[in-house]
Design an enzyme around this catalytic site. Sequence first.
Site, short mmCIF file in Angstrom:
data_model
loop_
_atom_site.label_atom_id
_atom_site.label_comp_id
_atom_site.label_asym_id
_atom_site.label_seq_id
_atom_site.Cartn_x
_atom_site.Cartn_y
_atom_site.Cartn_z
N ARG A 219 -22.46 -3.78 -24.04
CA ARG A 219 -22.99 -2.91 -22.99
C ARG A 219 -22.59 -3.46 -21.62
NH1 ARG A 219 -27.08 -4.13 -26.73
NH2 ARG A 219 -27.85 -2.34 -27.94
N LYS B 111 -30.38 -6.52 -25.73
CA LYS B 111 -31.70 -5.98 -25.42
C LYS B 111 -32.78 -6.85 -26.04
CE LYS B 111 -30.56 -1.08 -24.88
NZ LYS B 111 -30.83 0.29 -25.38
N HIS C 114 -20.01 3.49 -20.90
CA HIS C 114 -20.49 3.39 -22.27
C HIS C 114 -19.50 3.99 -23.27
CE1 HIS C 114 -24.11 1.78 -24.11
NE2 HIS C 114 -24.11 2.77 -24.99
N ARG D 132 -17.81 1.43 -25.33
CA ARG D 132 -18.63 0.97 -26.46
C ARG D 132 -18.52 1.97 -27.61
NH1 ARG D 132 -23.00 -2.38 -27.76
NH2 ARG D 132 -24.83 -1.42 -28.70
N HIS E 143 -27.18 -3.51 -32.70
CA HIS E 143 -28.17 -2.49 -33.03
C HIS E 143 -29.22 -3.09 -33.98
CE1 HIS E 143 -25.32 1.15 -32.22
NE2 HIS E 143 -25.94 0.74 -31.14
N TYR F 164 -21.87 7.08 -35.35
CA TYR F 164 -20.41 6.96 -35.21
C TYR F 164 -19.68 7.43 -36.46
CZ TYR F 164 -21.63 4.33 -31.07
OH TYR F 164 -22.15 3.98 -29.85
#
Length: 299
Positions: free
Chosen positions: A150, A174, A245, A248, A271, A280
């Site tokens: 990110r 994150k 993004h 990514r 993730h 995806y």
Amino acid sequence: MDEKTLRIRNEYIAYVRFEKNYSVHTVTEYERDVDEFLEFLKTEGILTIESITYQEARLFASRLYDRELSRASISRKISSVRSFFRFANARYDINDTAFRLLHHPKKEERLPAFFYAEELDKLFEACLGEKPRDHRDRALLELLYATGIRVSELTSICLGDIDNDLGIVRVMGKGRKERYVPFGSLAQSAIEQYIEISRPLLMKTVKHDRLFVNLRGGPLTERGVRHILDAIVERACIESNVYPHMLRHTFATHLLSAGADMRTVQELLGHSDLSSTQIYTHTTKEHLRRTYMNTHPRA
């Protein structure tokens, strides 16, 4: 708004910033969403969150729909306020039933946009200059595509996080979750040239350990990355709507298209839930379908 509500609001923002360790961008969104809700209460003559009922929660949601916001934006705002009430319930025993009962709008089925190989080639060609900023932009672009990290993760990378010999970067994702992501020889070469030659020239007399810097030598911000990518896109003459993004999305889509397993891609992207990665697979299937329809003689 009464003092207790304002105190809870301030404590909540401090909680997501320092205890949850959310990114600056995420904290800003939470703060904006909660303040928007408190402003709504003010217009309705409600002075404290202790008196909120399901009817007020529904009214707030309907006002969001009236503004014709996207379902994703409405869902995020409801989540922010629900999280705020969950915090208020845990710390001050404020009833959070109203927003627990409020349903999110169904998400729009939108496939993530990504770059095709020809577009990527144009982007990299647009960074082939020999000025220090060209070396920086090329290293930045190579690292984003090579790792799928990110933008917030990119701007927080320090020199000590890069092992250019092994081709690995340590990333703080994150929730302050740490992961290690490999990158290939092209990114290695671009990063080495940038660190050894161009970064010292951009830094001048400024001192810090962030990997990417702006033209004044200070740490590069997320907004700065967007500005750099916009300039690269303009030089590359790509007319589609481009945002950072997408690199990514491109990273994940190209890996899965080439046969990478989903668990590996999930780990590389950072993730926590496999369902976030599964989107995806829809992108790669759609790409295959379009290619077939455009090329098969009897399609």
